[in-house]
Write a protein that holds these residues in place. Sequence first.
Motif, PDB file in Angstrom:
ATOM      1  N   VAL A 226      -4.124 -14.075  -6.939  1.00 36.09           N
ATOM      2  CA  VAL A 226      -4.302 -13.746  -5.516  1.00 36.09           C
ATOM      3  C   VAL A 226      -3.037 -13.066  -4.978  1.00 36.09           C
ATOM      4  O   VAL A 226      -3.106 -12.107  -4.207  1.00 36.09           O
ATOM      5  CB  VAL A 226      -4.644 -15.015  -4.702  1.00 36.09           C
ATOM      6  N   ALA A 227      -1.879 -13.569  -5.415  1.00 39.72           N
ATOM      7  CA  ALA A 227      -0.620 -12.948  -4.978  1.00 39.72           C
ATOM      8  C   ALA A 227      -0.525 -11.515  -5.493  1.00 39.72           C
ATOM      9  O   ALA A 227      -0.073 -10.617  -4.765  1.00 39.72           O
ATOM     10  CB  ALA A 227       0.568 -13.776  -5.472  1.00 39.72           C
ATOM     11  N   ALA A 228      -0.955 -11.294  -6.733  1.00 41.72           N
ATOM     12  CA  ALA A 228      -0.935  -9.928  -7.277  1.00 41.72           C
ATOM     13  C   ALA A 228      -1.846  -9.024  -6.447  1.00 41.72           C
ATOM     14  O   ALA A 228      -1.507  -7.862  -6.169  1.00 41.72           O
ATOM     15  CB  ALA A 228      -1.363  -9.946  -8.744  1.00 41.72           C
ATOM     16  N   LEU A 229      -2.994  -9.555  -6.039  1.00 47.72           N
ATOM     17  CA  LEU A 229      -3.899  -8.787  -5.180  1.00 47.72           C
ATOM     18  C   LEU A 229      -3.226  -8.474  -3.843  1.00 47.72           C
ATOM     19  O   LEU A 229      -3.294  -7.348  -3.331  1.00 47.72           O
ATOM     20  CB  LEU A 229      -5.188  -9.588  -4.954  1.00 47.72           C
ATOM     21  N   ASN A 230      -2.552  -9.481  -3.284  1.00 46.38           N
ATOM     22  CA  ASN A 230      -1.851  -9.308  -2.004  1.00 46.38           C
ATOM     23  C   ASN A 230      -0.793  -8.210  -2.102  1.00 46.38           C
ATOM     24  O   ASN A 230      -0.674  -7.356  -1.216  1.00 46.38           O
ATOM     25  CB  ASN A 230      -1.211 -10.648  -1.613  1.00 46.38           C
ATOM     26  N   ILE A 231      -0.055  -8.234  -3.209  1.00 44.24           N
ATOM     27  CA  ILE A 231       0.978  -7.203  -3.425  1.00 44.24           C
ATOM     28  C   ILE A 231       0.313  -5.818  -3.578  1.00 44.24           C
ATOM     29  O   ILE A 231       0.776  -4.823  -3.023  1.00 44.24           O
ATOM     30  CB  ILE A 231       1.831  -7.559  -4.667  1.00 44.24           C
ATOM     31  N   GLY A 232      -0.798  -5.800  -4.310  1.00 44.88           N
ATOM     32  CA  GLY A 232      -1.512  -4.531  -4.491  1.00 44.88           C
ATOM     33  C   GLY A 232      -2.026  -3.967  -3.175  1.00 44.88           C
ATOM     34  O   GLY A 232      -1.951  -2.764  -2.924  1.00 44.88           O
ATOM     35  N   LEU A 233      -2.524  -4.860  -2.311  1.00 46.83           N
ATOM     36  CA  LEU A 233      -2.995  -4.410  -1.002  1.00 46.83           C
ATOM     37  C   LEU A 233      -1.829  -3.943  -0.132  1.00 46.83           C
ATOM     38  O   LEU A 233      -1.890  -2.887   0.499  1.00 46.83           O
ATOM     39  CB  LEU A 233      -3.744  -5.551  -0.299  1.00 46.83           C
ATOM     40  N   GLY A 234      -0.771  -4.765  -0.135  1.00 50.78           N
ATOM     41  CA  GLY A 234       0.364  -4.467   0.737  1.00 50.78           C
ATOM     42  C   GLY A 234       1.063  -3.180   0.389  1.00 50.78           C
ATOM     43  O   GLY A 234       1.409  -2.384   1.283  1.00 50.78           O
ATOM     44  N   TYR A 235       1.256  -2.984  -0.903  1.00 51.14           N
ATOM     45  CA  TYR A 235       2.012  -1.811  -1.349  1.00 51.14           C
ATOM     46  C   TYR A 235       1.119  -0.734  -1.954  1.00 51.14           C
ATOM     47  O   TYR A 235       1.117   0.411  -1.494  1.00 51.14           O
ATOM     48  CB  TYR A 235       3.092  -2.240  -2.344  1.00 51.14           C
ATOM     49  N   GLY A 236       0.334  -1.115  -2.983  1.00 52.89           N
ATOM     50  CA  GLY A 236      -0.491  -0.117  -3.659  1.00 52.89           C
ATOM     51  C   GLY A 236      -1.468   0.559  -2.701  1.00 52.89           C
ATOM     52  O   GLY A 236      -1.667   1.776  -2.746  1.00 52.89           O
ATOM     53  N   GLN A 237      -2.065  -0.245  -1.814  1.00 49.73           N
ATOM     54  CA  GLN A 237      -3.049   0.303  -0.872  1.00 49.73           C
ATOM     55  C   GLN A 237      -2.457   0.573   0.498  1.00 49.73           C
ATOM     56  O   GLN A 237      -3.168   0.941   1.439  1.00 49.73           O
ATOM     57  CB  GLN A 237      -4.243  -0.661  -0.744  1.00 49.73           C
ATOM     58  N   GLY A 238      -1.160   0.351   0.614  1.00 47.78           N
ATOM     59  CA  GLY A 238      -0.467   0.750   1.844  1.00 47.78           C
ATOM     60  C   GLY A 238      -0.817  -0.054   3.088  1.00 47.78           C
ATOM     61  O   GLY A 238      -0.652   0.420   4.213  1.00 47.78           O
ATOM     62  N   GLY A 240       0.706  -2.701   4.106  1.00 43.37           N
ATOM     63  CA  GLY A 240       1.895  -3.301   4.708  1.00 43.37           C
ATOM     64  C   GLY A 240       2.002  -4.783   4.404  1.00 43.37           C
ATOM     65  O   GLY A 240       1.179  -5.351   3.676  1.00 43.37           O
ATOM     66  N   THR A 241       3.013  -5.409   4.962  1.00 46.92           N
ATOM     67  CA  THR A 241       3.277  -6.811   4.609  1.00 46.92           C
ATOM     68  C   THR A 241       2.888  -7.801   5.708  1.00 46.92           C
ATOM     69  O   THR A 241       3.099  -9.002   5.546  1.00 46.92           O
ATOM     70  CB  THR A 241       4.766  -7.005   4.253  1.00 46.92           C
ATOM     71  N   ASP A 242       2.318  -7.346   6.787  1.00 42.10           N
ATOM     72  CA  ASP A 242       1.821  -8.295   7.797  1.00 42.10           C
ATOM     73  C   ASP A 242       0.368  -8.647   7.472  1.00 42.10           C
ATOM     74  O   ASP A 242      -0.536  -8.527   8.307  1.00 42.10           O
ATOM     75  CB  ASP A 242       1.944  -7.704   9.197  1.00 42.10           C
ATOM     76  N   ILE A 243       0.172  -9.077   6.239  1.00 37.90           N
ATOM     77  CA  ILE A 243      -1.145  -9.468   5.740  1.00 37.90           C
ATOM     78  C   ILE A 243      -0.967 -10.736   4.911  1.00 37.90           C
ATOM     79  O   ILE A 243       0.132 -11.037   4.450  1.00 37.90           O
ATOM     80  CB  ILE A 243      -1.788  -8.371   4.842  1.00 37.90           C
TER      81      ILE A 243
END
Length: 250
Positions: A226-238, A240-243
């Motif tokens: 789930v954390a890897a998904l969160n990182i992918g959303l935050g950075y890979g999919q742009g 951001g980190t307020d998610i």
Amino acid sequence: MWRGFRTAHPGTRAGRYLLIWKKSSAFWPDSSLSGTGPYSGHRRRANRQEFSKMTLAIIGTGNMAQGLATVFSTTGNAVVFGSRQPSDTAVSIADAVAQADIVFLAVPYDAAADVVKAADGFVGKIVVDLTNPMKADFSGLAIGFSTSAAEEIARLAPQAKVVKGFNTLFASVLQNRGQVAGTPATVLLAGDDTDAVAQVAALVNAAGLKAIVAGPLAAARNLEAVAALNIGLGYGQGKGTDIAPTWVGI
Ligand SMILES: NC(=O)c1ccc[n+]([C@@H]2O[C@H](COP(=O)([O-])OP(=O)(O)OC[C@H]3O[C@@H](n4cnc5c(N)ncnc54)[C@H](OP(=O)(O)O)[C@@H]3O)[C@@H](O)[C@H]2O)c1
């Protein structure tokens, strides 16, 4: 990319958090543990404990360490930083662990073995593992199908009570007092020692965040994914980190 948070959040070094003593205004909302299952019977016992008297040791002084100190600044607990480079704001890892009731491992996964050694195996301690065993290029997890960082750390420290947690939250969310998009973030937890999980869940809720227990320590495989998904959303999919991930209906 990961270390970029430090430059994005200047002025948040460990100094102002070395020891935080406050009278407790702790509270334990009902979401401390989800209603049924093996953890539910521990809620009342956990709530009876005097959490404000516990000392929390944070190993590491980086982004997650700062975030945890911010989150716990409202719970009335003493917080001590442990570092491989003791300073006027951090004691040695061994000293921090010795005085701790709960230890937070806020170092890279690759550093875990060094820290376990410095802590003499964390004997009898609750150890909350924040690590995400990401590949160097953050393209995905380096381990995961048959084990997890948390399980490997538990193997290295068999006399510790390892609890997975906080790894699905960006450091910036913690540094924002656990608020994400204006609401309290969810802290997903996993562990084999139900009392240890209950104590961490109660602490999370006392800090105003929402704990959800995902199951035994093997569930850390899912939490790390789930954390890897969160990182992918935050950075890979742009995005951001307020998610942050949560679970609807719990
Ligand atoms: N940043 C995030 O948003 C985030 C989110 C979820 C989970 N995590 C996880 O949380 C952990 C910490 O991440 P971070 O962003 O806080 O990293 P960070 O800012 O780079 O801080 C890492 C800390 O670990 C210490 N450290 C490194 N190697 C060590 C060793 N061999 N022995 C003892 N201490 C050592 C560093 O000490 P020095 O200062 O002496 O180098 C530093 O204090 C990582 O496992 C990461 O996967 C991070």
